[in-house]
Enzyme design. Structure first.
Site, mmCIF file in Angstrom:
data_model
loop_
_atom_site.group_PDB
_atom_site.id
_atom_site.type_symbol
_atom_site.label_atom_id
_atom_site.label_comp_id
_atom_site.label_asym_id
_atom_site.label_seq_id
_atom_site.Cartn_x
_atom_site.Cartn_y
_atom_site.Cartn_z
ATOM 1 N N ARG A 198 35.516 25.494 35.889
ATOM 2 C CA ARG A 198 36.632 24.725 36.465
ATOM 3 C C ARG A 198 37.709 25.671 37.020
ATOM 4 N NH1 ARG A 198 41.909 24.255 36.840
ATOM 5 N NH2 ARG A 198 42.062 24.838 34.651
ATOM 6 N N ASP A 199 38.401 26.352 36.138
ATOM 7 C CA ASP A 199 39.515 27.214 36.567
ATOM 8 C C ASP A 199 39.009 28.327 37.485
ATOM 9 O OD1 ASP A 199 41.938 28.475 36.753
ATOM 10 O OD2 ASP A 199 42.084 29.044 34.656
ATOM 11 N N HIS A 243 45.790 31.833 27.119
ATOM 12 C CA HIS A 243 45.102 31.790 28.413
ATOM 13 C C HIS A 243 45.802 32.840 29.281
ATOM 14 C CE1 HIS A 243 43.086 29.225 31.668
ATOM 15 N NE2 HIS A 243 43.797 30.103 32.361
ATOM 16 N N HIS A 279 46.042 35.949 32.040
ATOM 17 C CA HIS A 279 45.464 36.452 33.285
ATOM 18 C C HIS A 279 45.609 37.968 33.348
ATOM 19 C CE1 HIS A 279 45.483 32.481 35.799
ATOM 20 N NE2 HIS A 279 44.857 32.356 34.645
ATOM 21 N N CYS A 311 43.908 35.213 41.366
ATOM 22 C CA CYS A 311 45.273 34.745 41.156
ATOM 23 C C CYS A 311 45.776 34.110 42.449
ATOM 24 C CB CYS A 311 46.178 35.898 40.760
ATOM 25 S SG CYS A 311 47.878 35.366 40.500
ATOM 26 N N ASN A 349 41.907 35.091 35.942
ATOM 27 C CA ASN A 349 41.461 34.909 34.566
ATOM 28 C C ASN A 349 40.842 36.174 33.980
ATOM 29 O OD1 ASN A 349 41.991 32.051 34.291
ATOM 30 N ND2 ASN A 349 40.376 31.771 35.824
HETATM 31 MG MG MG Z 1 43.554 30.513 34.503
#
Ligand code: MG
Length: 313
Positions: A18-19, A211, A213, A244, A253
């Protein structure tokens, strides 16, 4: 306060399908590819996979087929297949798709929310109330993402106390876990500690996830700090998928393989096979025609687990 008691096991929440994929050009993505990725990730031992989102297809065309992905997925017992749901309608779709759990998302900074979801942080919480109520009716666990916990790309103010207050509100609203997102990856270990000092006074560490980055190369260091606070849930993305969006070309991520390698070296259990993960990572990067964003996968050949450097000697 930092307690230096590391968990013996960590749950990795895989957000790549997803992300990660939502930042890839949608032309390269097929429903079949997404399903194969999710099934391979489950085969690696990942037990919590974010598979799609029920958001506007006009805004996020990469996720327009989430219903089909959920419907056609071969599910492995014990694996949670999660969906991102910003509002009540999205929860209805997620319920129909038999998602195992849902996730709502907001940000500490009003200016980020106004850009991203066109409402203030307080207004976003109002939208969540009926969405969470419907999820509860269906016994769906609700996770909450908080973005911009260590900085906002639009210059909005973010303090540790604001993060703590928002996390506590979301727990009071019925979320079982808060994922603390450093959306632009600017946080450093000291900032992570200050943020967690505030948040852990209001929310139990077993209800927190991080979470982070890797935009500025700080993700593993910040995750290590979170582990030292007793946090045992970490969001990661296979091959570091998901650039990003606020810094074109920069990393987003943190890669699942990189976090797994660190955890294995620390003797922390995850239930995930590094060898299979690296193979899956190379497979998806080949399919997407992109460079692998994981340092560990770059260092290891697919399947063989042999270091490239060793082969050259
Ligand atoms: Mg993310």
């Amino acid at each position: 306060m930092q307690n230096n008691t590391l968990a013996s096991a960590v749950r990795l929440v895989e957000v790549g399908p997803r992300d990660g994929l939502q930042n890839e050009p949608s032309l390269q993505l097929s429903t079949e590819l997404k399903i194969e990725l999710i099934q391979r990730l489950a085969g690696c031992g990942l037990s919590h996979i974010e598979c799609g989102s029920f958001v506007s297809p006009a805004k996020v065309p990469q996720m327009a087929d989430s219903q089909a992905v959920f419907n056609q997925l071969m599910r492995k017992p014990g694996v949670r297949y999660a969906a991102l749901t910003p509002n009540l309608t999205a929860v209805e779709h997620a319920t129909a798709a038999q998602a195992s759990e849902i996730a709502v998302f907001t940000a500490v900074s009003d200016s980020f929310n106004l850009h991203n979801i066109h409402c203030t942080t307080a207004q976003s919480l109002e939208r969540f109330t009926p969405a969470i109520a419907l999820a509860k009716q269906h016994n769906l666990p609700v996770r909450a993402y908080i973005s911009t916990v260590m900085g906002c790309p639009y210059g909005g103010e973010v303090t540790p106390q604001q993060v703590a207050d928002l996390a506590a509100k979301l727990i009071a609203m019925g979320c079982y876990e808060i994922s603390l997102g450093d959306t632009i990856g600017v946080g450093t270990p000291r900032q992570t500690a200050l943020m967690l000092d505030a948040v852990t006074t209001q929310v139990s560490v077993d209800q927190l996830a991080v979470h982070f980055h890797d935009t500025y190369g700080q993700a593993l260091a910040n995750i290590l700090v979170a582990l030292e606070y007793g946090i045992a849930t970490v969001d990661t993305s296979i091959a570091g998928l998901g650039g990003c969006p606020y810094a074109p070309g920069a990393s987003g991520n943190v890669a699942t393989e990189d976090v797994l390698y660190m955890l294995q070296g620390m003797g922390i259990e995850t239930g995930v096979s590094l060898e299979q993960l690296v193979a899956t990572s190379h497979w998806i990067c080949n399919r997407l025609h992109k460079e692998n964003g994981s340092r560990v996968s770059q260092a290891l050949e697919p399947l063989s687990g042999v270091k490239r450097g060793a082969q050259r000697q």
